[in-house]
Scaffold this active site. Structure first.
Site, PDB file in Angstrom:
ATOM      1  N   GLN A  78       2.049  -6.086  -3.139  1.00 48.63           N
ATOM      2  CA  GLN A  78       2.508  -6.165  -1.740  1.00 48.63           C
ATOM      3  C   GLN A  78       3.815  -5.372  -1.580  1.00 48.63           C
ATOM      4  O   GLN A  78       3.999  -4.393  -2.276  1.00 48.63           O
ATOM      5  CB  GLN A  78       2.664  -7.629  -1.280  1.00 48.63           C
ATOM      6  CG  GLN A  78       1.345  -8.383  -1.162  1.00 48.63           C
ATOM      7  CD  GLN A  78       0.806  -8.918  -2.473  1.00 48.63           C
ATOM      8  OE1 GLN A  78       1.518  -9.550  -3.231  1.00 48.63           O
ATOM      9  NE2 GLN A  78      -0.459  -8.683  -2.739  1.00 48.63           N
ATOM     10  N   ASP A 132       0.808  -1.225   0.000  1.00 52.45           N
ATOM     11  CA  ASP A 132       0.000   0.000   0.000  1.00 52.45           C
ATOM     12  C   ASP A 132       0.843   1.278   0.000  1.00 52.45           C
ATOM     13  O   ASP A 132       0.446   2.300   0.561  1.00 52.45           O
ATOM     14  CB  ASP A 132      -0.969   0.019   1.206  1.00 52.45           C
ATOM     15  CG  ASP A 132      -1.871  -1.199   1.205  1.00 52.45           C
ATOM     16  OD1 ASP A 132      -2.207  -1.670   0.117  1.00 52.45           O
ATOM     17  OD2 ASP A 132      -2.221  -1.671   2.302  1.00 52.45           O
ATOM     18  N   LYS A 169       1.789   1.989  -5.182  1.00 53.48           N
ATOM     19  CA  LYS A 169       2.332   1.397  -6.422  1.00 53.48           C
ATOM     20  C   LYS A 169       1.407   1.637  -7.607  1.00 53.48           C
ATOM     21  O   LYS A 169       1.854   1.953  -8.707  1.00 53.48           O
ATOM     22  CB  LYS A 169       2.547  -0.124  -6.231  1.00 53.48           C
ATOM     23  CG  LYS A 169       3.545  -0.469  -5.149  1.00 53.48           C
ATOM     24  CD  LYS A 169       3.629  -1.954  -4.900  1.00 53.48           C
ATOM     25  CE  LYS A 169       2.389  -2.576  -4.305  1.00 53.48           C
ATOM     26  NZ  LYS A 169       2.061  -2.142  -2.934  1.00 53.48           N
ATOM     27  N   GLY A 196      -4.505  -4.466  -3.783  1.00 53.09           N
ATOM     28  CA  GLY A 196      -5.515  -3.436  -4.062  1.00 53.09           C
ATOM     29  C   GLY A 196      -4.745  -2.204  -4.476  1.00 53.09           C
ATOM     30  O   GLY A 196      -4.116  -1.560  -3.639  1.00 53.09           O
ATOM     31  N   HIS A 197      -4.712  -1.918  -5.761  1.00 52.62           N
ATOM     32  CA  HIS A 197      -3.913  -0.809  -6.283  1.00 52.62           C
ATOM     33  C   HIS A 197      -4.840   0.321  -6.730  1.00 52.62           C
ATOM     34  O   HIS A 197      -5.662   0.135  -7.628  1.00 52.62           O
ATOM     35  CB  HIS A 197      -3.028  -1.290  -7.441  1.00 52.62           C
ATOM     36  CG  HIS A 197      -1.981  -2.270  -7.003  1.00 52.62           C
ATOM     37  ND1 HIS A 197      -1.044  -2.804  -7.851  1.00 52.62           N
ATOM     38  CD2 HIS A 197      -1.710  -2.794  -5.776  1.00 52.62           C
ATOM     39  CE1 HIS A 197      -0.251  -3.609  -7.170  1.00 52.62           C
ATOM     40  NE2 HIS A 197      -0.644  -3.634  -5.914  1.00 52.62           N
TER      41      HIS A 197
HETATM   42  P1  GDP Z   1      -0.755   0.217  -3.557  1.00 54.58           P
HETATM   43  O1  GDP Z   1      -1.343  -1.039  -3.058  1.00 54.58           O
HETATM   44  O2  GDP Z   1       0.719   0.304  -3.321  1.00 54.58           O
HETATM   45  O3  GDP Z   1      -1.109   0.518  -4.989  1.00 54.58           O
HETATM   46  O4  GDP Z   1      -1.379   1.392  -2.676  1.00 54.58           O
HETATM   47  P2  GDP Z   1      -2.939   1.564  -2.293  1.00 54.58           P
HETATM   48  O5  GDP Z   1      -3.670   2.003  -3.500  1.00 54.58           O
HETATM   49  O6  GDP Z   1      -3.437   0.352  -1.583  1.00 54.58           O
HETATM   50  O7  GDP Z   1      -2.851   2.685  -1.190  1.00 54.58           O
HETATM   51  C1  GDP Z   1      -2.300   3.927  -1.460  1.00 54.58           C
HETATM   52  C2  GDP Z   1      -3.369   4.992  -1.137  1.00 54.58           C
HETATM   53  O8  GDP Z   1      -2.739   6.261  -1.065  1.00 54.58           O
HETATM   54  C3  GDP Z   1      -4.414   5.127  -2.223  1.00 54.58           C
HETATM   55  O9  GDP Z   1      -5.632   5.500  -1.619  1.00 54.58           O
HETATM   56  C4  GDP Z   1      -3.894   6.265  -3.090  1.00 54.58           C
HETATM   57  O10 GDP Z   1      -4.922   6.946  -3.776  1.00 54.58           O
HETATM   58  C5  GDP Z   1      -3.249   7.135  -2.061  1.00 54.58           C
HETATM   59  N1  GDP Z   1      -2.070   7.903  -2.508  1.00 54.58           N
HETATM   60  C6  GDP Z   1      -1.096   7.553  -3.364  1.00 54.58           C
HETATM   61  N2  GDP Z   1      -0.133   8.489  -3.415  1.00 54.58           N
HETATM   62  C7  GDP Z   1      -0.508   9.463  -2.546  1.00 54.58           C
HETATM   63  C8  GDP Z   1       0.070  10.695  -2.112  1.00 54.58           C
HETATM   64  O11 GDP Z   1       1.164  11.090  -2.517  1.00 54.58           O
HETATM   65  N3  GDP Z   1      -0.627  11.411  -1.189  1.00 54.58           N
HETATM   66  C9  GDP Z   1      -1.828  11.011  -0.681  1.00 54.58           C
HETATM   67  N4  GDP Z   1      -2.427  11.768   0.209  1.00 54.58           N
HETATM   68  N5  GDP Z   1      -2.411   9.862  -1.071  1.00 54.58           N
HETATM   69  C10 GDP Z   1      -1.752   9.095  -1.970  1.00 54.58           C
HETATM   70  P1  IMO Z   2      -0.894  -4.266  -2.214  1.00 61.37           P
HETATM   71  O1  IMO Z   2      -0.426  -4.840  -3.516  1.00 61.37           O
HETATM   72  C1  IMO Z   2      -0.987  -4.661   2.126  1.00 61.37           C
HETATM   73  C2  IMO Z   2      -1.059  -8.726   3.733  1.00 61.37           C
HETATM   74  C3  IMO Z   2      -2.287  -9.196   4.454  1.00 61.37           C
HETATM   75  C4  IMO Z   2      -1.660 -10.150   5.455  1.00 61.37           C
HETATM   76  C5  IMO Z   2      -0.545 -10.797   4.656  1.00 61.37           C
HETATM   77  C6  IMO Z   2      -0.888 -12.140   4.051  1.00 61.37           C
HETATM   78  O2  IMO Z   2      -2.195  -3.552  -2.277  1.00 61.37           O
HETATM   79  O3  IMO Z   2       0.191  -3.484  -1.558  1.00 61.37           O
HETATM   80  P2  IMO Z   2      -2.449 -12.858   2.007  1.00 61.37           P
HETATM   81  O4  IMO Z   2      -3.896 -12.606   1.756  1.00 61.37           O
HETATM   82  O5  IMO Z   2      -1.538 -12.308   0.963  1.00 61.37           O
HETATM   83  O6  IMO Z   2      -2.134 -14.286   2.334  1.00 61.37           O
HETATM   84  O7  IMO Z   2      -2.148 -12.052   3.372  1.00 61.37           O
HETATM   85  O8  IMO Z   2      -0.240  -9.880   3.603  1.00 61.37           O
HETATM   86  N1  IMO Z   2      -1.283  -8.217   2.357  1.00 61.37           N
HETATM   87  C7  IMO Z   2      -1.208  -6.926   2.025  1.00 61.37           C
HETATM   88  N2  IMO Z   2      -1.020  -5.830   2.782  1.00 61.37           N
HETATM   89  N3  IMO Z   2      -1.085  -4.537   0.783  1.00 61.37           N
HETATM   90  C8  IMO Z   2      -1.246  -5.633   0.014  1.00 61.37           C
HETATM   91  O9  IMO Z   2      -1.213  -5.575  -1.333  1.00 61.37           O
HETATM   92  C9  IMO Z   2      -1.361  -6.895   0.618  1.00 61.37           C
HETATM   93  N4  IMO Z   2      -1.546  -8.147   0.170  1.00 61.37           N
HETATM   94  C10 IMO Z   2      -1.484  -8.948   1.233  1.00 61.37           C
HETATM   95  O10 IMO Z   2      -2.961  -8.128   5.088  1.00 61.37           O
HETATM   96  O11 IMO Z   2      -1.061  -9.424   6.495  1.00 61.37           O
HETATM   97 MG    MG Z   3      -2.895  -1.677  -1.809  1.00 62.44          MG
END
Ligand code: GDP
Ligand code: IMO
Ligand code: MG
Length: 423
Positions: free
Chosen positions: A222, A13, A16, A40-41
């Site tokens: 991840q 998170d 990415k 979840g991207h």
């Molecule tokens: P990922 O799994 O690495 O793709 O990240 P996620 O999408 O799960 O979580 C990142 C969250 O931060 C999302 O809600 C994005 O919209 C938000 N986000 C990304 N870059 C920034 C930033 O520079 N500032 C803020 N405030 N939010 C951001």
């Molecule tokens: P993105 O790509 C954050 C965590 C789960 C748990 C552990 C194992 O959005 O960054 P799993 O279901 O993979 O067997 O769970 O990994 N986890 C993540 N945490 N971002 C993710 O993906 C994750 N995918 C799995 O919360 O701790």
């Molecule tokens: Mg994510």
């Protein structure tokens, strides 16, 4: 010819999805190489908010080919729903390829994941319950079913029924509901028919693109600290999330790799169980959660929040070979008076800058915190390095120094345009 890899350097998170979308402006092919729909991207374009789980985050750039590589575990029904959902929002799906070597996740994997979690007590991992671990376990046990069989329904049905029956015995032994195999097969058959035209040998198509001089970007899911080998085992996911995973998970030889982008949040978050040395349990943690909107994109769970952990991130950047850092969520720190950075670990009185292998050691770490002054003004509109407050630049420079890499991109908000290049 260049292939770049983008990976998360923390516990996922990091942003990415946003960075892949930004970098894809100059890319021809985006390839996911591991994980599944545990990811979840998020990509925000204008007022539109998208969350992708399996479809690569290059999907929003017309003409970009999106590849789901051999290293993934793919829930066919989940992928079908995700693709239909994107199309229903009026977006062109373009070219989506699904590797014939990718492993499939079925309902029995999800149930086995939930069964393991609910019986694990304090050893619970806090998985996303998407069946990731059981599907990778079946792959290693050599009883997994691969995406090639989505194009061969007879074989798919025979294998699915045989495996489902084995799992049903296990579920019955544990006194939990068994699967209605006929009903599951009906759903699966529909997904197979929908996905079959996308199944192909992506190893050849990706390598042909490399040979033709196209720009290829590998999208990690991840983060390094969830890597099956390098993360906080056993509180990890079941794949190699580090950059090396791109070679095996996409079928790309190492000499093709140019840059490794490490996405790094300006602080740290984690979802699920497991050690987290800089976790904050006070109002500063709550402030990061609220300002950063730190709630899981896949499960909606509140993310645990803490200061930037340079010990863990330095280990990650070393293993990943990160030569370009993309620092995200700098804006979330805007209001803070002081910002903590963990520069070393105190483990039972012994101070170290090395990231320990044992989860039990990690869980008794006392972080050694260095305090930096906050800039206390908004960075959300900064579009160049010089437009950042001096204290924010100092903070970024310290992050880079501690992880032994270079800041190449800074992100100051969730939108595409809230990003700028530094080098
Ligand atoms: P990922 O799994 O690495 O793709 O990240 P996620 O999408 O799960 O979580 C990142 C969250 O931060 C999302 O809600 C994005 O919209 C938000 N986000 C990304 N870059 C920034 C930033 O520079 N500032 C803020 N405030 N939010 C951001
Ligand atoms: P993105 O790509 C954050 C965590 C789960 C748990 C552990 C194992 O959005 O960054 P799993 O279901 O993979 O067997 O769970 O990994 N986890 C993540 N945490 N971002 C993710 O993906 C994750 N995918 C799995 O919360 O701790
Ligand atoms: Mg994510």
């Amino acid at each position: 010819m260049p292939v770049d890899i983008l990976v998360g350097t923390q516990w996922g998170d990091e942003g990415k999805g946003k960075l892949i979308d930004v970098l894809t402006e100059n890319v021809d092919v985006v390839v996911r190489f591991q994980g599944g729909n545990n990811a979840g991207h998020t990509v925000e374009i204008g007022n539109e908010h998208y969350v992708l789980h399996l479809v690569p985050s290059g999907i929003f750039r017309p003409g970009v080919k999106c590849v789901i590589g051999n290293g993934l575990v793919v829930d066919p029904i989940g992928l079908m729903e995700e693709m239909k959902g994107i199309a229903a929002r009026g977006l062109d799906l373009g070219v989506i390829e699904l590797s014939n070597r990718a492993q499939l996740i079925f309902e029995y994997h999800k149930r086995a994941d939930a069964l393991r979690e609910s019986g694990a007590g304090k050893n619970k991992i806090g998985t996303t319950r998407r069946g990731i671990g059981p599907a990778y376990a079946d792959k290693m046990h050599r009883c997994g079913i691969r995406a090639i069989d989505l194009t061969r329904p007879d074989r798919l049905e025979a294998q699915f029924r045989a495996e489902a029956e084995k799992y049903n015995k296990l579920f019955a032994e544990h006194g939990i509901a068994t699967l209605d195999i006929d009903a599951e097969w009906a759903l699966l058959k529909e997904a197979a028919a929908y996905l079959a035209p996308h199944v192909c040998d992506t190893v050849y198509s990706v390598n042909a693109a490399i040979k033709a001089g196209k720009n290829v970007l590998c999208e990690g899911a991840q983060g390094a600290l969830l890597d099956i080998d390098h993360g906080t085992y056993p509180f990890v996911t079941s794949s190699n999330t580090v950059s090396g995973g791109a070679c095996t998970g996409a079928g790309i030889a190492p000499q093709h790799i140019r840059d490794v982008w490490g996405v790094i949040k300006a602080y740290t978050t984690r979802v699920g169980e497991g050690p987290f040395p800089t976790e904050l349990f006070d109002e500063s943690g709550e402030a990061l959660r609220q300002v950063g909107r730190e709630f899981g994109a896949t499960t909606g769970r509140p993310r645990r929040c803490g200061w930037f952990d340079a010990v863990a991130a330095r280990y990650a950047c070393m293993v990943d070979g990160v030569n370009k850092l993309a620092v995200t969520k700098l804006d979330v720190l805007d209001d803070l008076k002081e910002i903590g950075i963990c520069v070393a670990y105190d483990i039972n009185g012994k101070v170290t800058k090395e990231f320990p292998a044992a989860a039990d050691e990690l869980s008794c770490v006392k972080p050694v915190i260095e305090w930096m002054p906050g800039w206390q003004c908004s960075t959300a509109d900064a579009r160049t390095w010089d437009q950042l407050p001096e204290k924010a630049r100092a903070y970024l420079a310290r992050m880079a120094e501690l992880v032994d890499s270079t800041v190449a991109i800074v992100s100051v908000g969730p939108r595409r345009d809230q990003t700028f290049r530094v080098i």
